[in-house]
Motif scaffolding. Sequence first.
Motif, short mmCIF file in Angstrom:
data_model
loop_
_atom_site.label_atom_id
_atom_site.label_comp_id
_atom_site.label_asym_id
_atom_site.label_seq_id
_atom_site.Cartn_x
_atom_site.Cartn_y
_atom_site.Cartn_z
N SER A 75 0.85 -1.20 0.00
CA SER A 75 0.00 0.00 0.00
C SER A 75 0.88 1.25 0.00
CB SER A 75 -0.92 0.00 1.22
OG SER A 75 -0.15 0.11 2.39
N PHE A 76 0.30 2.36 -0.40
CA PHE A 76 1.02 3.63 -0.52
C PHE A 76 0.23 4.70 0.22
CE2 PHE A 76 1.10 1.06 -4.34
CZ PHE A 76 2.46 0.79 -4.48
N THR A 77 0.94 5.56 0.94
CA THR A 77 0.24 6.64 1.65
C THR A 77 -0.32 7.63 0.64
OG1 THR A 77 1.86 6.40 3.41
CG2 THR A 77 0.52 8.40 3.44
N SER A 78 -1.57 8.04 0.82
CA SER A 78 -2.17 9.04 -0.08
C SER A 78 -1.43 10.36 0.10
CB SER A 78 -3.64 9.27 0.27
OG SER A 78 -4.32 8.05 0.35
N PRO A 79 -1.09 11.03 -1.00
CA PRO A 79 -0.44 12.33 -0.88
C PRO A 79 -1.26 13.29 -0.02
CG PRO A 79 -0.45 11.61 -3.17
CD PRO A 79 -1.30 10.63 -2.41
N TYR A 80 -0.57 14.03 0.84
CA TYR A 80 -1.15 15.02 1.75
C TYR A 80 -1.98 14.40 2.88
CZ TYR A 80 0.72 17.88 -1.83
OH TYR A 80 1.62 18.42 -2.70
#
Length: 407
Positions: A75-80
């Motif tokens: 998974s990837f952290t959502s920008p902002y």
Amino acid sequence: MAFTHLSERAETCLRKLCVEIPSRRVGSEGNRAAADFFAGIVASFGFETDTPEFDCVDWKGEGASLTVKGAAFESFTSPYSLGCEVSAPLVVVSTVEELEAADVSNSLVLLRGDIAKEQLMPKNFPFYNPDHHRRIIKLLEAKEPRAIIAATSRDVVMVGSMYPFPLIEDGDFDIPSVYMTDEEGKRLARHAGKEISLESRAHRIAAKGCNVIARKGANPNRRVVLFAHIDARIGSPGAGDNASGVIALLLLAELLADYSGDLGIEIVALNGEDYYSNPGEQQYLAINAGRFDEIVLGINLDDVGYYRGDIAYSLYDCPPDIASSIHKVLSIYKGIVEGKPWYPGDHGLFLLNQRPALAITSELLEELMAEITHTPKDRPEIVDVTKLVSLAVALRDLLLHLNQQGA
Ligand SMILES: [Zn+2]
């Protein structure tokens, strides 16, 4: 004549904006360096130059890890997004109706399928915000899941070629979120009801950004305005999108070094087209509130240097005399053709204020959006600087023509 010199200058600028400055995301050091670089050059060609500041949020993400009983999911952290460290049961939701019915408080919610097919517009985005997006955001804020996991595929229109794409990209939305591919989401959905652990490492940083507004010409109350957005999407060098447009404006500024006509010319590096709240665009609207009638023609350059295909221009609400000047001047240039209308760009600011506009982009914008735009692939190699030179020369000719016509 000196066009070889302009190609060399364009190459230097492209390296400066996309290689020496690794990121131009709004609020970052690189974004400031790019704005200063632009302001320094236009000022050196005799433009009166302002750099009005605005507040914004910069963001750093340092990765995410998601596990179910020790098994990992990518998974990837959502920008902002804010970061989080949560262990909670998983609730899976595929439609707005399911979200409405679900109890997700104290849970991690996985959004997949229909509810996750379009990137949700940021809650305070002023220009386009459909009701079905706002409804999802409102429901999430009311139901307060501990965090959100979005499983997504592609949304070429809104986010270009990113796969997966962040469903939420919004510095004003405070529920932490991550995103993953639809495939990974399918795998994760099998664990509905089980305890899962999510750690997402990210933080928001209060920052400043600025537009660069450069003016020349005796009469600022009758002016042509040229935009190119100078910011780039997080994670993309932004060579085509939109160092190309910025560089075409820098070359144009050089070609207009001796300009002393009556028609006002305003060259603007707008800062925020690829940022969740469009701060530069909002600032430009505020600065010019009640004064848009002074704008004879607004021109927007975005993704103008793609090495494949021609440069394409399109007209919006142009009166016949201006339209015929544009066709007459641009038709002289091989490699510049009239293309399809295209709406989601900064020329929307002119249209919102009922001003005539000319938008310039690549004839193959759809191919660019589907394969390159907003990704690490948007590198200097995809930009042909000779196209930027001929566009700058064509725009110079257009401006001189409009000045002569007393447009
Ligand atoms: Zn762009």
